[in-house]
Enzyme design. Structure first.
Site, short mmCIF file in Angstrom:
data_model
loop_
_atom_site.label_atom_id
_atom_site.label_comp_id
_atom_site.label_asym_id
_atom_site.label_seq_id
_atom_site.Cartn_x
_atom_site.Cartn_y
_atom_site.Cartn_z
N ARG A 237 41.61 31.12 40.27
CA ARG A 237 41.26 30.27 39.13
C ARG A 237 42.51 30.09 38.28
NH1 ARG A 237 37.51 28.70 41.53
NH2 ARG A 237 35.30 28.96 41.09
N GLU A 266 42.87 22.63 34.21
CA GLU A 266 42.52 21.95 35.46
C GLU A 266 41.56 20.81 35.13
OE1 GLU A 266 42.00 24.55 38.89
OE2 GLU A 266 40.40 23.23 39.55
N HIS A 285 42.90 21.86 44.04
CA HIS A 285 41.71 22.70 44.25
C HIS A 285 40.98 22.32 45.55
CE1 HIS A 285 38.72 25.34 41.80
NE2 HIS A 285 38.51 25.50 43.09
N1 LIG Z 1 40.66 27.41 45.49
C1 LIG Z 1 39.41 27.30 45.91
O1 LIG Z 1 38.96 26.25 46.32
C2 LIG Z 1 38.52 28.53 45.92
C3 LIG Z 1 37.55 28.61 46.92
C4 LIG Z 1 36.75 29.74 46.94
C5 LIG Z 1 36.90 30.74 45.99
N2 LIG Z 1 37.86 30.61 45.03
C6 LIG Z 1 38.04 31.69 44.05
O2 LIG Z 1 38.29 32.90 44.76
C7 LIG Z 1 37.58 33.96 44.11
C8 LIG Z 1 37.37 35.10 45.06
O3 LIG Z 1 36.40 34.82 46.03
P1 LIG Z 1 35.86 35.96 47.03
O4 LIG Z 1 34.76 35.40 47.82
O5 LIG Z 1 37.02 36.59 47.74
O6 LIG Z 1 35.31 37.01 45.95
P2 LIG Z 1 35.10 38.58 46.11
O7 LIG Z 1 34.13 38.95 45.06
O8 LIG Z 1 34.78 38.89 47.55
O9 LIG Z 1 36.54 39.18 45.80
C9 LIG Z 1 37.07 39.29 44.53
C10 LIG Z 1 37.69 40.67 44.40
O10 LIG Z 1 38.47 40.71 43.20
C11 LIG Z 1 38.32 41.99 42.63
N3 LIG Z 1 38.70 41.94 41.21
C12 LIG Z 1 38.20 41.13 40.25
N4 LIG Z 1 38.84 41.35 39.08
C13 LIG Z 1 39.75 42.32 39.32
C14 LIG Z 1 40.68 43.01 38.51
N5 LIG Z 1 40.83 42.74 37.22
N6 LIG Z 1 41.44 43.96 39.08
C15 LIG Z 1 41.31 44.24 40.37
N7 LIG Z 1 40.45 43.64 41.19
C16 LIG Z 1 39.65 42.68 40.67
C17 LIG Z 1 36.86 42.36 42.90
O11 LIG Z 1 36.69 43.75 42.85
C18 LIG Z 1 36.66 41.79 44.29
O12 LIG Z 1 36.93 42.76 45.28
C19 LIG Z 1 36.29 33.26 43.63
O13 LIG Z 1 35.67 33.97 42.59
C20 LIG Z 1 36.81 31.91 43.18
O14 LIG Z 1 37.19 31.95 41.82
C21 LIG Z 1 38.67 29.52 44.97
O1 LIG Z 2 34.61 29.04 43.82
C1 LIG Z 2 34.63 28.20 44.73
O2 LIG Z 2 33.84 28.23 45.69
C2 LIG Z 2 35.65 27.11 44.70
O3 LIG Z 2 36.45 27.16 43.61
C3 LIG Z 2 35.07 25.77 44.93
O4 LIG Z 2 35.02 25.57 46.30
#
Ligand SMILES: NC(=O)c1ccc[n+]([C@@H]2O[C@H](COP(=O)([O-])OP(=O)(O)OC[C@H]3O[C@@H](n4cnc5c(N)ncnc54)[C@H](O)[C@@H]3O)[C@@H](O)[C@H]2O)c1
Ligand SMILES: O=C(O)[C@H](O)CO
Length: 327
Positions: A237, A266, A285
């Site tokens: 993010r 964004e 994104h």
């Molecule tokens: N760019 C994109 O299009 C896109 C797509 C999908 C997800 N995302 C982002 O990616 C993020 C992660 O997705 P995911 O499925 O891997 O989530 P997830 O919950 O599997 O993994 C996130 C990890 O981050 C850790 N975490 C959070 N805050 C922390 C901190 N302060 N210190 C240490 N560890 C911390 C959590 O413990 C967790 O293990 C989503 O929340 C979303 O914001 C972006």
């Molecule tokens: O959190 C997510 O899934 C992304 O940011 C959008 O695909």
């Protein structure tokens, strides 16, 4: 049950909802104003919400007491006040796993693009400036055996670590809320403190889920502690980094480069000076933007609402605690 879908999604999701007998409303035009979005929310029972421009906060829930469930078309749920949803017993569906490979692909792509200066070189070609073969110009750096630091080693962070290990035999270090036995056993990943992570990473890739208290965690004081050859990658993010501080770190050569799929703010302003830097690659994104991931997200979002309509638990829910509380 009347379903408001805020923006058209892949057909598989629509078919599933229709076959389940749910009444669907999709606005004719995209890019709804806040007023239009709110008025559609008021006249439906549940929402399939695409993107994060609409905030589901306390004010929203007060204005739309009719809303019984929300299925997000995303894994991230930082645009939803989960505590507020919990108090009102509203399940919030999300779409984990199906987009982990696609999103980590983009992190990997940004890491390589910046390391090999792909965006800069493409700009040169486009402007008719192919240039001579030059032993000293536009040199990138190799990633083989370098150290990849993962901030937030969850589903996507793990996939990024795995690819980087296989492709470049990178040493993986990570900082997470809890230790990952899987990453330590399978990838030889090493758990480190936040301070060690930022000081030791040649590539620092952000994969944590965003919370307001982590706003601009990656700022001047962090960039100053990073290695001069370090590449900062953010596909999580935009709120995680201070973009002005990142710009300064890049221009002052405190770090080597940055690859961003998410920006702060964004969307990014086209006048943002960071876009003019040759050591930066910015994407709009697109982490989950593959046919496979987007279809998987549509299917999961629909399945969440169908389960809700049958009074069952949503299969992928951001606030599963409401079920244990109610059982
Ligand atoms: N760019 C994109 O299009 C896109 C797509 C999908 C997800 N995302 C982002 O990616 C993020 C992660 O997705 P995911 O499925 O891997 O989530 P997830 O919950 O599997 O993994 C996130 C990890 O981050 C850790 N975490 C959070 N805050 C922390 C901190 N302060 N210190 C240490 N560890 C911390 C959590 O413990 C967790 O293990 C989503 O929340 C979303 O914001 C972006
Ligand atoms: O959190 C997510 O899934 C992304 O940011 C959008 O695909």
């Amino acid at each position: 049950m009347k379903v408001f879908i805020t923006k058209r999604i892949p057909e598989i999701g629509i078919h599933l909802l229709e076959n389940a007998g749910l009444e669907i409303f999709i606005p004719e035009h995209e890019n709804l104003s806040q007023e239009e979005w709110l008025s559609y929310c008021k006249s439906n029972d549940v929402i399939l919400s695409v993107g994060s421009e609409f905030k589901y906060d306390k004010d929203f829930f007060n204005e739309c007491p009719n809303i019984k469930a929300i299925a997000l078309y995303s894994v991230g749920f930082d645009h939803v006040d989960i505590q507020e949803a919990n108090q009102r017993n509203i399940p919030i569906g999300n779409t984990p796993d199906v987009l982990s490979k696609a999103t980590s692909d983009v992190a990997f792509l940004l890491m390589q693009s910046v390391a090999r200066r792909a965006a800069y070189n493409f700009e040169k070609v486009k402007s008719g400036n192919w240039g001579d073969f030059d032993p000293l110009h536009a040199l990138g750096q190799e990633l083989y055996g370098k150290t990849l630091g993962i901030f937030g080693l969850g589903r996507i962070g793990f996939e990024m670590a795995k690819k980087s290990k296989v492709a470049f035999d990178m040493d993986i270090i990570y900082h997470n809320r809890h230790r990952s036995e899987e990453a330590e056993n399978e990838l030889g990943a090493k758990y480190v403190s936040f301070e060690e992570l930022i000081a030791q990473s040649d590539v620092l890739s952000i994969h944590a889920n965003f919370k307001p208290e982590q706003k601009e965690l990656f700022n001047k004081s962090v960039f100053e502690k990073m290695k001069e050859n370090a590449i900062f990658v953010n596909t999580a993010r935009g709120g995680f980094h201070n973009q002005k501080d990142l710009y300064d770190a890049l221009t002052e050569r405190k770090i080597w480069g940055a690859g961003l799929d998410v920006t702060n703010p964004e969307p990014i302003f086209k006048e943002d000076p960071i876009l003019g830097l040759s050591n930066v690659c910015v994407l709009p994104h697109i982490g989950s933007a593959t046919i496979e991931a987007r279809s998987g997200m549509a299917k999961l979002a629909a399945e969440n609402l169908i389960a809700f309509s049958k009074r069952e638990k949503m299969p992928t829910c951001a606030n599963p605690e409401i079920y244990s509380r109610n059982s």
